[in-house]
Design an enzyme around this catalytic site. Structure first.
Site, PDB file in Angstrom:
ATOM      1  N   CYS A   1       4.549  45.310  24.602  1.00 44.37           N
ATOM      2  CA  CYS A   1       5.054  46.484  25.322  1.00 44.37           C
ATOM      3  C   CYS A   1       4.026  47.596  25.204  1.00 44.37           C
ATOM      4  O   CYS A   1       3.655  47.984  24.085  1.00 44.37           O
ATOM      5  CB  CYS A   1       6.383  46.939  24.702  1.00 44.37           C
ATOM      6  SG  CYS A   1       7.039  48.482  25.355  1.00 44.37           S
TER       7      CYS A   1
ATOM      8  N   CYS B   1       1.919  48.039  32.330  1.00 41.87           N
ATOM      9  CA  CYS B   1       3.210  47.751  31.705  1.00 41.87           C
ATOM     10  C   CYS B   1       3.400  46.244  31.779  1.00 41.87           C
ATOM     11  O   CYS B   1       3.182  45.635  32.840  1.00 41.87           O
ATOM     12  CB  CYS B   1       4.347  48.477  32.428  1.00 41.87           C
ATOM     13  SG  CYS B   1       6.008  47.965  31.897  1.00 41.87           S
TER      14      CYS B   1
END
Length: 261
Positions: free
Chosen positions: A70, A177
């Site tokens: 992440c 992302c």
């Protein structure tokens, strides 16, 4: 060999699949936080607390390394995660692939969550690794959440909005992302143009998986026997891959893994 991966949701899937392809014999522990997601709108302190809980849940399975799958958690929580787990468990963060995207200069865009776009962390990466490329930061509000819930229409709208903010003459787009790698085909289609060459997308999954193997001193071996198991942790509870994960090719591939005992 056991590799753990953590994220708020299914953004860890691309890196998990990359590890699986490099080492089909590696046991995987994937730890997410459905009770606390999304992490993006949380304060850095709150996000770090959630990330530590998810990391410690996976650490109980004694992995050889932990991948923070992440970007937002890497930005805000990586120092705390390393302080809590290293040197016993090496912690590998996810860094946007700015350096390879910038090779050769030209125009590059970075698609990222609003929490990451414009952050001191991302600006520092651009300063250190953009190598003279002209970089445009593109915030993608709602895209990670739409991917997480497999909301096709919301994904379409968010991708279209980000594409509209992306200069038409960019040479490369960094997927800042991990969720975005799950919809790379939709992104590629939205950035399609009539004049060659096509826009090149740069994700982080392969590089992160390779770095995890390096940190534990093993080589990639794609031909290894596919004996690796899969353990799924949902806010610390053992479970199964969520339905949304199985609607992506990466989730279906992981779903064929041997269940851990």
């Amino acid at each position: 060999m056991k590799i753990a991966l953590m994220d708020s949701g299914i953004g860890l899937l691309p890196a998990a699949v990359a590890v699986r392809r490099m080492r089909p014999d590696a046991d995987l522990v994937i730890s997410s936080d459905p009770d606390g997601m999304p992490w993006g709108p949380r304060t850095p302190e709150d996000l770090t607390e959630r990330a530590l809980a998810v990391a410690r849940a996976s650490a109980a399975y004694e992995p050889d390394a932990l991948i923070v799958g992440c970007n937002t958690a890497t930005v805000h929580a990586l120092p705390a995660l390393r302080a809590a787990l290293e040197p016993r468990i090496p912690v590998i963060g996810t860094v946007p692939a700015i350096k390879p995207a910038a090779v050769g200069g030209g125009k590059v865009a970075i698609w990222a969550t609003p929490a990451t776009t414009g952050s001191a962390y991302q600006r520092g990466l651009i300063r250190d690794f953009a190598d003279g490329a002209e970089v445009t930061e593109v915030p993608c509000p709602g895209l990670a959440d739409a991917v997480e819930h497999d909301d096709t229409e919301a994904v379409r709208r968010a991708v279209a909005a980000a594409a509209a903010l992306t200069p038409r003459d960019v040479r490369a787009v960094v997927l800042g992302c991990t969720h975005y790698e799950l919809v790379d085909e939709q992104i590629r289609a939205a950035l399609a143009r009539t004049d060659p060459p096509p826009v090149v997308l740069h994700g982080s999954a392969g590089a992160v998986a390779a770095q995890a193997l390096r940190r534990i001193g093993v080589e990639a071996d794609p031909a290894a026997a596919p004996t690796g198991s899969l353990t799924v942790l949902l806010s610390g509870r053992t479970g199964t891959l969520p339905g949304a994960a199985l609607r992506y090719a990466e989730g279906r591939l992981l779903g064929t893994a041997t269940a851990a005992h």
